[in-house]
Motif scaffolding. Structure first.
Motif, mmCIF file in Angstrom:
data_model
loop_
_atom_site.group_PDB
_atom_site.id
_atom_site.type_symbol
_atom_site.label_atom_id
_atom_site.label_comp_id
_atom_site.label_asym_id
_atom_site.label_seq_id
_atom_site.Cartn_x
_atom_site.Cartn_y
_atom_site.Cartn_z
ATOM 1 N N PHE A 33 0.928 -0.944 0.127
ATOM 2 C CA PHE A 33 -0.081 -0.088 -0.127
ATOM 3 C C PHE A 33 0.903 1.179 -0.116
ATOM 4 C CE2 PHE A 33 -3.056 3.135 1.299
ATOM 5 C CZ PHE A 33 -4.231 2.706 1.175
ATOM 6 N N VAL A 34 0.637 1.968 -1.103
ATOM 7 C CA VAL A 34 1.514 3.263 -1.137
ATOM 8 C C VAL A 34 0.787 4.423 -0.952
ATOM 9 C CG1 VAL A 34 1.370 3.186 -3.653
ATOM 10 C CG2 VAL A 34 3.483 4.390 -2.381
ATOM 11 N N PHE A 35 1.405 5.762 -0.305
ATOM 12 C CA PHE A 35 0.842 6.877 -0.077
ATOM 13 C C PHE A 35 1.506 7.839 -1.020
ATOM 14 C CE2 PHE A 35 -0.647 5.149 4.081
ATOM 15 C CZ PHE A 35 -1.714 5.336 4.023
ATOM 16 N N GLN A 36 0.824 8.287 -1.766
ATOM 17 C CA GLN A 36 1.622 9.132 -3.007
ATOM 18 C C GLN A 36 1.218 10.647 -3.133
ATOM 19 O OE1 GLN A 36 0.766 6.161 -5.986
ATOM 20 N NE2 GLN A 36 2.905 6.332 -6.668
ATOM 21 N N ASN A 37 0.767 10.977 -1.825
ATOM 22 C CA ASN A 37 0.371 12.549 -1.955
ATOM 23 C C ASN A 37 1.275 13.450 -2.617
ATOM 24 O OD1 ASN A 37 -2.189 11.436 -0.475
ATOM 25 N ND2 ASN A 37 -1.239 11.902 1.569
ATOM 26 N N LYS A 38 2.464 13.277 -2.690
ATOM 27 C CA LYS A 38 3.198 14.388 -2.857
ATOM 28 C C LYS A 38 3.770 13.973 -4.444
ATOM 29 C CE LYS A 38 5.329 15.558 1.518
ATOM 30 N NZ LYS A 38 6.493 15.535 2.282
ATOM 31 N N THR A 39 3.690 12.739 -4.836
ATOM 32 C CA THR A 39 4.359 12.169 -5.983
ATOM 33 C C THR A 39 3.496 11.349 -7.128
ATOM 34 O OG1 THR A 39 5.077 10.123 -5.099
ATOM 35 C CG2 THR A 39 6.378 12.146 -5.300
ATOM 36 N N PHE A 40 2.015 11.308 -6.719
ATOM 37 C CA PHE A 40 1.159 10.342 -7.656
ATOM 38 C C PHE A 40 1.260 10.848 -9.086
ATOM 39 C CE2 PHE A 40 -2.780 9.236 -10.089
ATOM 40 C CZ PHE A 40 -2.542 7.968 -9.670
ATOM 41 N N HIS A 41 0.948 12.068 -9.431
ATOM 42 C CA HIS A 41 0.920 12.395 -10.900
ATOM 43 C C HIS A 41 2.225 12.202 -11.653
ATOM 44 C CE1 HIS A 41 -2.969 13.996 -10.204
ATOM 45 N NE2 HIS A 41 -2.582 14.982 -9.249
ATOM 46 N N GLU A 42 3.333 12.409 -10.858
ATOM 47 C CA GLU A 42 4.529 12.165 -11.446
ATOM 48 C C GLU A 42 4.999 10.676 -11.650
ATOM 49 O OE1 GLU A 42 4.840 16.130 -9.625
ATOM 50 O OE2 GLU A 42 4.102 13.987 -9.021
#
Length: 175
Positions: free
Chosen positions: A5-14
């Motif tokens: 499970f990954v939290f990508q609040n800062k990097t999801f789009h990239e």
């Protein structure tokens, strides 16, 4: 086969655009963080559940084992340049799942160690955590309740079933 499970609040789009996960090996203080080191466990065929701004927005499957890689130029955060990378194939859900709507079930289903959510139902601070097949199947079942997600659901099931690992096969999800 593992689930993450990954939290990508800062990097999801990239990361979604580039088809990868990336985490630094060390923080600016020179210390490592367990949620970054967890990247070393990701292998080809592993399933990743993606969270962005308190929503489960996608799943992916690792295309190959984790490897050492420099920080991608599109990641503007102030992290060290040496890191771990996993190339993945993302399936984005047209209707993300709001985690707070299913927190009781997610808390019950998550593994016992290195978990994404704390007992108060909030996401733990960090990047990558353990998940499991039960949690993944629950998320896929919830995704199936949205008619607009039918294509994403089919893609997600096909992606996991195309893996070379027999234990990945998901024949039916109970909705």
């Amino acid at each position: 086969m593992n689930y993450f499970f990954v939290f990508q609040n800062k990097t999801f789009h990239e990361e979604h655009q580039g088809g990868y996960l990336w985490a630094p090996q060390y923080g600016n203080s020179g210390r490592t963080a367990s949620h970054w080191s967890k990247m070393k466990e990701v292998k080809r065929g592993d399933v990743i559940i993606h969270s962005y701004k308190k929503q489960i927005i996608a799943i992916s499957v690792a295309k190959k084992d984790v490897y050492v890689a420099k920080k991608p130029v599109e990641l503007s955060n102030d992290w060290q340049t040496d890191g771990w990378r996993v190339d993945t194939q993302y399936i984005v859900f047209p209707n993300p799942i709001i985690t707070s709507n299913y927190m009781e079930e997610l808390l019950e289903l998550q593994p016992q160690t290195s978990v994404p959510f704390n007992r108060l139902g909030r996401g733990n601070t960090g990047y990558l955590f353990e998940a499991n097949r039960e949690m993944y199947e629950f998320i896929i079942a919830q995704t199936a309740t949205y008619p607009q997600n039918e294509n994403a659901l089919k893609q997600a099931l096909e992606l996991v079933n195309q893996s070379e690992y027999p234990q990945n096969k998901v024949s039916e999800i109970e909705v």
